[in-house]
Scaffold this motif. Structure first.
Motif, PDB file in Angstrom:
ATOM      1  N   ALA A 132      49.943  36.484  39.960  1.00 33.08           N
ATOM      2  CA  ALA A 132      49.034  36.074  38.888  1.00 33.08           C
ATOM      3  C   ALA A 132      48.074  34.994  39.378  1.00 33.08           C
ATOM      4  CB  ALA A 132      49.847  35.578  37.686  1.00 33.08           C
ATOM      5  N   LEU A 179      44.931  25.942  26.209  1.00 37.67           N
ATOM      6  CA  LEU A 179      44.699  26.373  27.583  1.00 37.67           C
ATOM      7  C   LEU A 179      43.260  26.118  28.003  1.00 37.67           C
ATOM      8  CD1 LEU A 179      46.508  29.814  27.682  1.00 37.67           C
ATOM      9  CD2 LEU A 179      47.142  27.773  28.964  1.00 37.67           C
ATOM     10  N   ARG A 180      42.352  26.346  27.066  1.00 38.32           N
ATOM     11  CA  ARG A 180      40.938  26.210  27.427  1.00 38.32           C
ATOM     12  C   ARG A 180      40.578  24.752  27.660  1.00 38.32           C
ATOM     13  NH1 ARG A 180      37.391  30.522  24.671  1.00 38.32           N
ATOM     14  NH2 ARG A 180      38.919  31.678  25.898  1.00 38.32           N
ATOM     15  N   LEU A 222      49.454  33.279  34.483  1.00 40.84           N
ATOM     16  CA  LEU A 222      48.233  34.087  34.513  1.00 40.84           C
ATOM     17  C   LEU A 222      47.155  33.486  33.619  1.00 40.84           C
ATOM     18  CD1 LEU A 222      47.214  37.123  35.437  1.00 40.84           C
ATOM     19  CD2 LEU A 222      47.557  37.603  33.011  1.00 40.84           C
ATOM     20  N   LEU A 223      47.536  33.106  32.400  1.00 39.36           N
ATOM     21  CA  LEU A 223      46.551  32.565  31.464  1.00 39.36           C
ATOM     22  C   LEU A 223      46.006  31.216  31.948  1.00 39.36           C
ATOM     23  CD1 LEU A 223      48.178  33.487  28.030  1.00 39.36           C
ATOM     24  CD2 LEU A 223      46.148  34.518  29.067  1.00 39.36           C
ATOM     25  N   ASN A 225      45.242  36.233  41.769  1.00 41.98           N
ATOM     26  CA  ASN A 225      44.186  36.966  41.073  1.00 41.98           C
ATOM     27  C   ASN A 225      43.016  36.065  40.699  1.00 41.98           C
ATOM     28  OD1 ASN A 225      44.357  39.884  40.326  1.00 41.98           O
ATOM     29  ND2 ASN A 225      46.456  39.294  39.835  1.00 41.98           N
ATOM     30  N   PHE A 226      43.319  34.799  40.468  1.00 40.41           N
ATOM     31  CA  PHE A 226      42.256  33.882  40.060  1.00 40.41           C
ATOM     32  C   PHE A 226      42.064  32.744  41.058  1.00 40.41           C
ATOM     33  CE2 PHE A 226      43.724  36.065  36.229  1.00 40.41           C
ATOM     34  CZ  PHE A 226      42.543  36.721  35.932  1.00 40.41           C
ATOM     35  N   GLY A 227      42.518  32.978  42.297  1.00 42.68           N
ATOM     36  CA  GLY A 227      42.153  32.070  43.376  1.00 42.68           C
ATOM     37  C   GLY A 227      43.046  30.868  43.569  1.00 42.68           C
ATOM     38  N   GLN A 268      37.786  30.580  34.756  1.00 38.82           N
ATOM     39  CA  GLN A 268      36.666  30.689  33.833  1.00 38.82           C
ATOM     40  C   GLN A 268      35.921  29.368  33.677  1.00 38.82           C
ATOM     41  OE1 GLN A 268      35.755  33.773  32.607  1.00 38.82           O
ATOM     42  NE2 GLN A 268      37.305  34.131  34.152  1.00 38.82           N
ATOM     43  N   TYR A 286      43.700  32.054  34.830  1.00 37.26           N
ATOM     44  CA  TYR A 286      42.499  32.700  34.295  1.00 37.26           C
ATOM     45  C   TYR A 286      41.552  31.671  33.680  1.00 37.26           C
ATOM     46  CZ  TYR A 286      39.620  35.186  30.879  1.00 37.26           C
ATOM     47  OH  TYR A 286      38.578  35.628  30.121  1.00 37.26           O
ATOM     48  N   GLU A 287      42.092  30.804  32.835  1.00 37.26           N
ATOM     49  CA  GLU A 287      41.227  29.808  32.191  1.00 37.26           C
ATOM     50  C   GLU A 287      40.653  28.827  33.211  1.00 37.26           C
ATOM     51  OE1 GLU A 287      39.785  29.509  29.494  1.00 37.26           O
ATOM     52  OE2 GLU A 287      40.902  30.391  27.849  1.00 37.26           O
TER      53      GLU A 287
END
Lengths: 253, 253
Positions: free
Chosen positions: B31, B101-102, B159-160, B34-36, B167, B163-164
């Motif tokens: 996970a 999360l954001r 993952l979340l 996937n987002f570095g 983003q 991902y955030e």
């Protein structure tokens, strides 16, 4: 946040086209329900339906599994939908807008607000949607993964779609502090604590440098103010200062 | 987007405290990548390390597995970190900011922009972080799941977060520290101060109530962590504690 077992469900329908593994169907159902989505549709699931492995992987997301509908082709699965997005991990040979997950969530919300039932399509685990399927969508959605390592599974992609859809509901400011309604200290309570601390420190060499004292005091006050103490915490701090100041004397006595 | 196998990694270190299943460690690594994210740290993994099930579940995320570090306790795992977030699914008995999360992603980016190494903590699969672990964080992070069905697993939470974080790359770095380049204290410096304070308080009646001691200690730590002390301020706090503790003795002598 969950919808009743019948009636229109909130948010996009999730359509899995030719899913291979029951585990992934169940995990997708579970991912959906975490963020309030309940309308799951299957097109030609490889191992038929119902599927015991899906039930196990759903970990209690029965409200989703109970209302699953199975369709013979994609067109039937989306017949009642207006705004359709297709997830894809690769470029396609036709011209269609490509949205990020976040943009997609905003579009879904806008369509819902306009009374348009929405849906998001997901292809089989290994191959993704066929071009003939993806072309039916209003736009494509892609997960912006690491270009050197894009390895995100079906249920995880569903999770991110559902998460972003949920996040797009409101930009309401988040909560602040936990700890059951603890009351922030008033300025007066803080000033009383500062006076106590500084009185005790004035009895030590710590603040004895006349020139530095004002800036030392300011820095200590700034530190405690940044913490935003509750009334209870200020009482604790009084106790800390009192006990530390008393300790040596008791030992010596 | 991936980092070289050595050297500082981009983004937060992911710390899994007492993870139970090797599969979940591997899925978390996958996970992340996937987002570095590539910096994965394990505290007391139940089944030891390396773990063949983790390798299988990582599905090729070897750049992450190859640089995994294993630590005996959480303090060691985060000793080099400055800005620390703890994921939690439930309220805690101390006062600490709670971020979505954001929001968490924006704070992580801001801390990174200010040169502060960051980290996000995850507890064991079933129980989550202990209070004594979560209190070490600057803020808590919670995934805003369906109140009727919060069932998100360890790797999905990772993952979340990843991902955030990804983003938030473009989001403008927010405010942060004033005070002309004052260096925020490291976790190690803060832990040394806590040890000093608690050692002195243990010599008073203040912490003598065995049952209340853990929660008293947590609340004091939470208070000082919320202030986000600089390295200079931690030295000042050492001085305050030392002088207060010494004062009575000097007077009596």
């Amino acid at each position: 946040m969950t919808a009743p077992a019948s009636g229109p469900a909130p948010g996009p329908a999730i359509v899995l086209v030719a899913p291979q593994m029951g585990e992934n169907i169940g995990a997708a159902a579970r991912a959906m329900l975490n963020f309030g989505l309940v309308d799951l549709r299957l097109v030609r699931p490889r191992d038929g339906w119902p599927n015991v492995k899906a039930v196990a992987a759903a970990v209690g997301a029965t409200v989703v599994l109970d209302r699953v509908r199975v369709h013979g082709d994609l067109a039937a699965a989306i017949a009642d939908r207006r705004y359709v997005l297709a997830t894809t991990a690769r470029p396609r040979d036709f011209v269609k807008p490509v949205l990020t997950l976040r943009e997609a969530a905003v579009r879904l919300r806008a369509a819902e607000a306009a009374g348009q039932p929405t849906t998001v399509l997901f292809g089989p685990e290994r191959t993704g949607l066929e071009n003939d399927e993806a072309v039916l969508a209003d736009a494509l959605v892609t997960v912006p993964t690491n270009p050197d390592f894009g390895s995100i599974n079906l249920a995880q992609t569903v999770l991110l779609v559902a998460y972003e859809w949920r996040q797009a509901a409101d930009a309401s400011p988040a909560e602040r502090f936990e700890a059951g309604g603890a009351r922030p200290a008033t300025r007066e309570e803080l000033m009383n604590f500062f006076a106590h601390l500084e009185r005790e420190l004035d009895r030590t060499p710590f603040l004895s440098n006349r020139q530095q004292r004002p800036s030392m005091v300011r820095n200590l006050r700034a530190l405690f103010l940044r913490a935003g103490p509750t009334e209870q915490e200020v009482r604790t701090l009084h106790g800390v200062v009192a006990e530390l100041a008393r300790r040596g004397a008791d030992e010596a006595g």
